[in-house]
Scaffold this active site. Structure first.
Site: not given
Ligand code: 9WN
Length: 421
Positions: A35, A158, A382
């Site tokens: 990020d 993830d 996001e």
């Protein structure tokens, strides 16, 4: 400057904690590795010095062995689980014990090329740390050829289906009670499941039990899978680091040899049955047999081919906006559940950089305009549902704002006028 440009800059400033940037307030209250690299690229569009600061702060938490952690816990915050008390890595500042996609050299090159004169001193300070980090990847995570990850969080993607076969072998049943904090910020339908979290924590507990010794974790840890995504990002990052090293007059032969070795491992993650690059369980050699967005990062490393292009178009044409994170034509596809279907603007940006470099200008432009449409319609979320555009996850997200400023906002006429690739 448009209203959206102003908003994107404001998001970067709001999330700026002075030298590092939060992914978003609430959900992610610390510094995350990749990020930050995207944040730096975003800052570079209006404040190049601040961009270098971001990379400096990230690399300042490098471990003695070269690893750069995936989270840096600069200030205590009860709003995130698992925090430093769970990781127990003994670092100052406290950090997690795993890494994340090594895109810093890729972003450092983009930032350096904006202003080489003032960037030179900043790059000189950063360069040895980047070399040390890349050496850590090669020595600690490439022992099987392609890049191995020891935890799904290391991939940055993830809970994508790529990791299901590896996660099936992780026993999460002995993990004691804990309280997740993510579900206080985002609806459970959009987040990984409890079974996922039990296993995530079980892997962390194993790392902690061996004092975060990479050799022991790779040898005996509960999870070890080859990640096409990081393999391609590291390959590209090696190439970019070599370019930066040459600009500084450094001997880059070691970096070049890493790139050659890593490239020679690509056949090991090509799955003929899938006709694409694929994740692989390194404990038994089994392929995941599922198409994921990590495969399309091949373009970033100049490793695209016609079969992969056919798979890209098949998966992409089955949705309406952006490249999906998992194959929309398989049962487990879920358009809102984190990395199991949604489209991620940052991944789209990396794929598009690769497509452009590979001469697929029209595809890169299609990806840009679809990503821009999502942001124009809903703002800087996001990630998004690639079928009906529903915005998902955290809002006012740093990396979405960053890729708006650097990439998504640029209409083709403007690109042509600037001579941009
Ligand atoms: C775990 C911060 C990070 C991203 C990852 C994304 C998500 C964390 C989480 O958020 O992961 O690292 O708690 O879900 O998957 O790519 O870096 O934005």
């Amino acid at each position: 400057m448009t209203h959206l440009d102003e908003q994107a800059r404001a998001i970067l400033r709001q999330n700026d904690k002075g030298g590092y940037t939060l992914p978003t307030h609430g959900l992610y209250p610390y510094q995350w590795n990749w990020d930050s690299a995207f944040a730096a690229w975003g800052f570079a569009t209006f404040d190049v010095a601040r961009a270098w600061d971001e990379l400096d702060t990230l690399m300042a938490s490098q471990w003695d062995n070269g690893m750069v952690p995936h989270i840096i816990f600069h200030q205590p915050d009860p709003g995130y689980f698992p925090g430093p008390d769970v990781w127990q890595t003994g670092q100052t500042p406290e950090t997690s014990g795993i890494s994340q996609p090594p895109i810093t050299a890729i972003m450092a090159r983009l930032i350096f090329e904006i202003d080489e004169r003032t960037g030179r001193a900043r790059l000189e300070a950063l360069y040895p740390k980047l070399v040390k980090w890349h050496r850590w990847w090669q020595e600690m995570r490439c022992t099987h050829g392609p890049v191995a990850i020891i935890h799904p969080w290391e991939s940055g993607r993830d809970n994508c289906p790529d990791w299901d076969i590896g996660m099936a072998g992780v026993d999460g049943s002995a993990v004691g009670p804990y309280e997740r904090r993510d579900l206080g910020h985002v609806h459970a339908d959009m987040r990984p499941t409890k079974e996922d979290y039990d296993r995530y924590i079980a892997i962390v507990e194993f790392g902690r039990s061996v004092g975060w010794d990479d050799t022991k974790i790779v040898q005996d840890g509960p999870f070890l899978m080859a990640d096409p995504g990081i393999t391609f990002m590291l390959l590209r990052a090696h190439d970019d680091l070599a370019v930066l090293g040459r600009a500084l007059g450094e001997d880059v032969s070691e970096i070049e040899s890493w790139a050659t070795t890593l490239r020679s491992a690509l056949p090991l993650i090509w799955n003929d049955a899938l006709n694409a690059f694929d994740a692989r369980n390194l404990r038994d050699g089994a392929f995941a047999n599922i198409l994921g967005s990590g495969a399309f990062l091949a373009y970033l490393a100049g490793a695209g081919n016609p079969q992969l292009e056919a798979q890209l178009l098949r998966a992409w044409n089955a949705v309406n906006y952006g490249v999906p994170s998992a194959d929309p034509e398989v049962d487990l596809f879920n358009p809102r559940k984190y990395w199991r279907g949604p489209t991620w603007p940052v991944v789209n940006a990396l794929i598009a950089i690769g497509l452009n470099a590979d001469g697929h200008i029209d595809l890169a432009e299609r990806l840009r305009s679809e990503t821009a449409a999502l942001i124009r319609k809903h703002g800087f979320y996001e990630y998004f549902d690639p079928v009906d555009t529903t915005p998902c996850g955290g809002k006012d997200f740093t990396w979405t704002a960053a890729i708006w400023l650097t990439w998504a906002r640029h209409e083709p006429q403007e690109n042509a006028a600037k001579g941009a690739a």
